[in-house]
Scaffold this motif. Structure first.
Motif: not given
Length: 273
Positions: A50-53, A230-231, A223-225, A60-66
């Motif tokens: 539930h995270m996007q960068k 996301f920090v 792939k695993d990120l 840059e934009y980081i979204t943490d939906l949780d």
């Protein structure tokens, strides 16, 4: 027998863990009609859970939906803004607009873009000064499509009871081509306006070309990120002042192609004497 069951269980858990942690990285080229021919901006979207960068140029934009947070970051300044998600105020929505999805309707048209079969979706938004038309070709079989759609659906659920709620279902796949166009509405004049002035204004507005943003995928990887993707880096300073400047166009994020450059205003009516 117990050892076999334990081994099978371990394998199943390992597969589940890999599936749950898999992310998707989408790279695309963005072009604008008001830029010189051949000018492109590379945009990268990374989604995991539930995270996007979103990385676009120097922003840059980081979204943490949780967590319900969105971070707008300028690495060159080592600064960021932290706003709630969903955004509440107008300025917050302006910052978050890269991340906001759009409601799209499925059309009968299909295509193939960047090697992926895709289904067309479209929407038209009418405003006082202009019309915005967005078309996306969505690839349901692209790698990471399941993760991408899951993120979009989670975001749509977060926006459900807000002014940004979607009116349509989330498209089933990754947009591999987005074309967003803003058209200036034709001048119609008013009942008290002289016909010659109306004609002149119509001629002037007809000369204004549409502003078009095109986003085309060049690569999709699953792939695993790393978690720190996301920090926000610890040495970055948070600011609430408008020193960062506001984001530019919307092109991908969750809604690729949401061109946000202002619609040119129609020319002023000639003064009457």
């Amino acid at each position: 027998m117990k050892s076999i069951v334990a081994a099978v269980t371990a394998i199943v858990l390992a597969i589940a863990a890999t599936t749950a942690s898999a992310g998707v990285v989408i790279t695309q080229d963005v072009t604008e009609s008001n830029q010189p021919a051949g000018h492109k901006t590379e945009q990268t979207i990374m989604i995991q859970g539930h995270m996007q960068k979103l990385v676009e140029g120097d922003r840059e934009y980081i979204t943490d939906l949780d967590a319900g947070r969105l971070y707008f970051i300028l690495p060159a300044k080592k600064a960021y803004m932290n706003v709630p998600f969903p955004p509440i105020t107008g300025p917050q929505r302006m910052i978050a607009r890269h991340e906001l999805p759009i409601g799209l309707k499925k059309t009968p048209r299909t295509d193939k873009v960047a090697g992926y079969a895709c289904q067309d979706y479209t929407t038209v938004t009418l405003a006082a000064q202009g019309t915005v038309r967005v078309t996306q070709c969505v690839a349901s079989e692209a790698p990471g499509a399941k993760e991408f759609v899951e993120y979009q659906k989670t975001m749509a659920a977060k926006l459900k009871h807000t002014v940004m709620a979607l009116g349509e279902d989330v498209p089933d796949g990754i947009p591999v081509l987005t074309i967003a166009a803003r058209f200036v509405n034709r001048f119609t004049g008013s009942i008290n306006m002289a016909p010659e002035i109306v004609a002149k204004m119509k001629a002037e507005t007809d000369k204004i070309k549409p502003y078009v943003v095109t986003a085309k995928v060049t690569k999709i990887e699953q792939k695993d990120l790393p978690a720190d993707t996301f920090v926000v880096p610890k040495d970055y300073a948070e600011t609430k002042a408008p020193k960062l400047g506001l984001p530019g166009k919307i092109t991908q994020g969750t809604a690729p192609g949401n061109a946000s450059a202002p619609i040119p205003a129609p020319p002023a009516a000639p003064a009457t004497h």
